[in-house]
Enzyme design. Structure first.
Site, mmCIF file in Angstrom:
data_model
loop_
_atom_site.group_PDB
_atom_site.id
_atom_site.type_symbol
_atom_site.label_atom_id
_atom_site.label_comp_id
_atom_site.label_asym_id
_atom_site.label_seq_id
_atom_site.Cartn_x
_atom_site.Cartn_y
_atom_site.Cartn_z
ATOM 1 N N ARG A 150 0.864 -1.187 0.000
ATOM 2 C CA ARG A 150 0.000 0.000 0.000
ATOM 3 C C ARG A 150 0.894 1.229 0.000
ATOM 4 N NH1 ARG A 150 -1.267 -3.232 4.167
ATOM 5 N NH2 ARG A 150 0.014 -1.879 5.459
ATOM 6 N N ASP A 157 13.182 -15.712 12.129
ATOM 7 C CA ASP A 157 11.812 -16.105 11.802
ATOM 8 C C ASP A 157 11.729 -16.363 10.298
ATOM 9 O OD1 ASP A 157 9.047 -16.373 11.766
ATOM 10 O OD2 ASP A 157 8.696 -14.214 11.714
ATOM 11 N N ARG A 159 7.688 -15.998 1.520
ATOM 12 C CA ARG A 159 6.891 -14.808 1.190
ATOM 13 C C ARG A 159 5.751 -15.085 0.222
ATOM 14 N NH1 ARG A 159 8.168 -11.980 5.540
ATOM 15 N NH2 ARG A 159 10.409 -11.587 5.681
ATOM 16 N N GLN A 212 3.095 -16.748 2.184
ATOM 17 C CA GLN A 212 2.541 -15.788 3.135
ATOM 18 C C GLN A 212 1.521 -14.850 2.505
ATOM 19 O OE1 GLN A 212 5.614 -13.618 5.228
ATOM 20 N NE2 GLN A 212 4.183 -12.421 6.446
ATOM 21 N N TYR A 251 -2.322 -15.248 4.156
ATOM 22 C CA TYR A 251 -2.400 -14.529 5.426
ATOM 23 C C TYR A 251 -3.690 -13.775 5.688
ATOM 24 C CZ TYR A 251 -1.745 -9.615 4.141
ATOM 25 O OH TYR A 251 -1.935 -8.345 3.665
ATOM 26 N N LYS A 306 5.362 -19.482 7.995
ATOM 27 C CA LYS A 306 6.301 -19.286 9.095
ATOM 28 C C LYS A 306 6.514 -20.554 9.912
ATOM 29 C CE LYS A 306 6.096 -14.512 9.143
ATOM 30 N NZ LYS A 306 7.211 -13.573 9.299
ATOM 31 N N THR A 350 10.789 -8.536 13.021
ATOM 32 C CA THR A 350 11.965 -8.119 12.277
ATOM 33 C C THR A 350 12.473 -6.760 12.743
ATOM 34 O OG1 THR A 350 10.974 -9.213 10.399
ATOM 35 C CG2 THR A 350 12.862 -7.810 9.950
ATOM 36 N N GLU A 397 12.658 -6.733 2.351
ATOM 37 C CA GLU A 397 12.879 -5.287 2.351
ATOM 38 C C GLU A 397 14.094 -4.910 1.494
ATOM 39 O OE1 GLU A 397 12.350 -5.871 6.786
ATOM 40 O OE2 GLU A 397 12.236 -3.685 6.649
#
Lengths: 431, 431
Positions: free
Chosen positions: A143, A237, A241, A244, A248, A257, A364, A378
């Site tokens: 977003r 952790d 991705r 996820q 999720y 995870k 994180t 990231e």
């Protein structure tokens, strides 16, 4: 505070993670079963053996009994004062002027020769999301205009993770299978496949173990929260991705995870971290004050911890060529938006009971600097900007054979370095 | 299958939950500590005492040892075949023609006189969201046009719940405090308060316990999933809706659920439920086929369970006036979109390890009928249409003193009724 000298020479090396001021607790495999050990320099003191040799005599019997247990839980449940008393005794025994050196020396084992195990039997594991930099970076990928959700600055967001698949540093991590959408197709049905994740990631975190628990229905006020923290470890952790992002909504991360979470074996006590505590920080200008149950009063030491964190990556090829790996990020625990005490107080604010040995993690740890990103998600912007490594290698996400190494330590001029050791995990190919 | 007669008269009463065909396992408080019991009619057979009296002789020693444990975990970990063997022996002992009646009769305790405890030490607790009716109803409250998320029909959505706050039926549940937005204000900051939830709800669910576990990294294929299920119970997933809607993005429910989860004390084995299994059902017309790892092959018995579920509410006033309560809903486990076997296979599909005693739950069981709504959230449309109760009482959500009672049973012409007993919890005022 003065620097203390130990008769264990390696504990006086300025580069050691484990000086006399640290004395972290862990569990190692011995022939007769798991035993509690304390790290000192490059050695481990066998606590069961120390108790057997009468070196812990005079401490409360329940405390010496706990030193004979195969996990740290019985020690943890006696609370911070008990662990502090044990730590003071160990400091005396290992200090330069100790009269017991001759008795202790045979009970020291080289760290290089032992296998570390999980330090505690972990009942529940909770993972938070306490880095506003991480939350913003991740939010921005989804977003762009409104990266941070409205609740973020009001409560420490957290969720329950999987306790059964927590493994100790050094345990290989198998690439998981799962449902994911194939990359070039948005249609959920046609593009859906089940197979090995192609977006395997790490997350750089710190974890903390609960010492004394609380009774169901009785929240722990912020002012007492740290009485319930036994100590800290490093935590990776691992996250898939692609799995996820598909699974999720609306109930949070699950199989992305739960295949593995790696922790470092040594639990560094709050006592050892005390010189590196920071006062509760004011909120950034313009940010809302938290509700009163999350606000520290007066001189409470419930602020952040000035803990340095680093992530290294060693690829298969680097290993083959004798290259120890490259640093992917350097980050700081002090940059979290919420403190461990706030996470704990919030967690129990509804009456939820924490039990000795439960593990809470920060989420994180990313910082404001470009090199302080705690995940590949990231760093590579969800794979869009692969990371260039030496010798022409590159990574969008982790590949088989990659080993991720987390390191953490506190340091300040005039004080001993307090280190956490390593938290390592190497990726095995999918089944 | 023929109806079996027991020499325990109350087990032959057609209305009993616990005929000879059921024999569910539980744990009760005895003077010398917790003991495993088996329900028969209105009695409980003390398994430790039965083992002591030699009544279990001839069974594998590990199995008889497990009957002496204070929790069901050691029995669970031996897998379905072991529990079946024990059940066969118990059936012989309690059947009309048993030669051991004189030895067993003194080991029977009246259920009314004992206190039940949690049946197992629960490592991890996972809650699913397997009712498409519930997911649609809840989704509609937030997204009228697009109630069901795109992933729903492709995978069993689930999340990790809190294991430490699972309590046994009869334990009072304290109304939790939490962050919530005051009703008439959308502004997250100004309208935010910390205090007792004003939207306390129940969720009607079934839970199932893991018998034999699986090794980390080794998924359980769907065809073998039921070999890992020990048995079923009723479960009330208490929920604070105002806290939930504020906290749940982006990582799912946390404090809105973790204050308490209530389960019924008796674990009904898959063996007892066998006559009430349904074949794997075809997908509703137009719905996508699941990916192959979630599709049952051939004659696998991995379909639904024809379990009837009911929720009753007894308010403080009803209790005072001798009114046993009103039924709020009647629902059916067969209406779930995903079967227990699919939930288990999915849960392990990434290699996640399940351990003996772990608890999985279905999520709220709602059906297509208006009376088959498994939560007040759905019945009152998030409080907008309060439920009218006798004598002028009404409820948008639960009030202090309310007791919620779940019941569940299987029945079919020509077969004994297999009951689950009750799952009760009364709301205490907030601290």
């Amino acid at each position: 505070m003065q620097i203390q000298i130990s008769w264990v020479d390696s504990a006086n090396d300025p580069s050691t993670d484990f000086p006399l001021e640290n004395l972290p607790f862990g569990v190692f495999r011995a022939e007769a079963g798991p035993r509690i050990g304390v790290a000192i320099g490059d050695c481990v003191l066998d606590l069961r053996a120390a108790a057997g040799a009468g070196l812990l005599d005079g401490l409360p019997p329940r405390l010496t009994d706990a030193c004979r247990a195969p996990v740290l839980n019985p020690l943890m449940e006696q609370g911070r004062a008990a662990a502090s008393a044990l730590r003071r005794r160990l400091t005396e025994l290992l200090a330069e002027k100790s009269r017991d050196r001759a008795k202790i020396e045979p009970l020291l084992l080289p760290q290089s020769g032992i296998e570390m195990l999980l330090p505690a039997s972990i009942g529940d594991y909770t993972d938070f999301y306490a880095s506003i930099h991480h939350a913003t970076n991740v939010g921005r990928l989804f977003r762009a205009d409104d990266p941070l959700l409205p609740n973020y600055k009001h409560l420490p967001i957290g969720y329950h993770g999987r306790a059964s698949s927590i493994v100790v540093s050094g345990t290989p991590v198998q690439r998981p299978h799962g449902q994911r959408k194939s990359a070039d197709c948005d249609a959920p049905v046609d593009g859906l496949v089940f197979g090995p994740t192609s977006m395997l990631d790490y997350e750089l975190e710190a974890g903390f173990f609960i010492g004394a628990g609380n009774v169901l229905g009785e929240p722990v006020p912020l002012a007492q929260a740290e009485d319930h923290i036994f100590g800290f470890c490093l935590l990776n952790d691992w996250s898939a991705r692609d799995m996820q992002s598909w699974e999720y909504q609306p109930l949070g991360p699950f199989l992305a995870k739960s295949f593995a979470t790696t922790i470092s074996p040594w639990v560094v006590t709050l006592d050892a971290l005390q010189p590196f505590r920071l006062p509760p920080a004011p909120r950034p200008k313009g940010d809302p004050e938290p509700l009163p149950y999350l606000v520290a009063a007066g001189n409470q030491v419930s602020g952040a911890i000035d803990l340095h964190l680093e992530v290294f990556l060693q690829t298969e090829r680097m290993r083959r060529e004798g290259h120890t790996g490259v640093r992917l990020s350097r980050s700081h625990l002090r940059d979290l938006y919420w403190t461990p005490a706030q996470m704990l107080a919030h967690h129990t604010s509804n009456g939820c009971n924490l039990r000795s040995g439960d593990l809470l993690a920060t989420g994180t740890v990313s910082g404001p600097e470009p090199e302080a990103l705690g995940s590949l998600l990231e760093i590579t912007r969800r794979g869009a900007e692969p990371l260039q490594l030496p010798d022409g290698e590159s990574r969008a996400f982790l590949e088989d054979g990659d080993e991720v190494i987390l390191r953490g330590w506190c340091e300040r001029e005039g004080l001993r370095r307090i280190g956490f050791g390593e938290c390592r995990g190497r990726i095995l190919p999918a089944r």
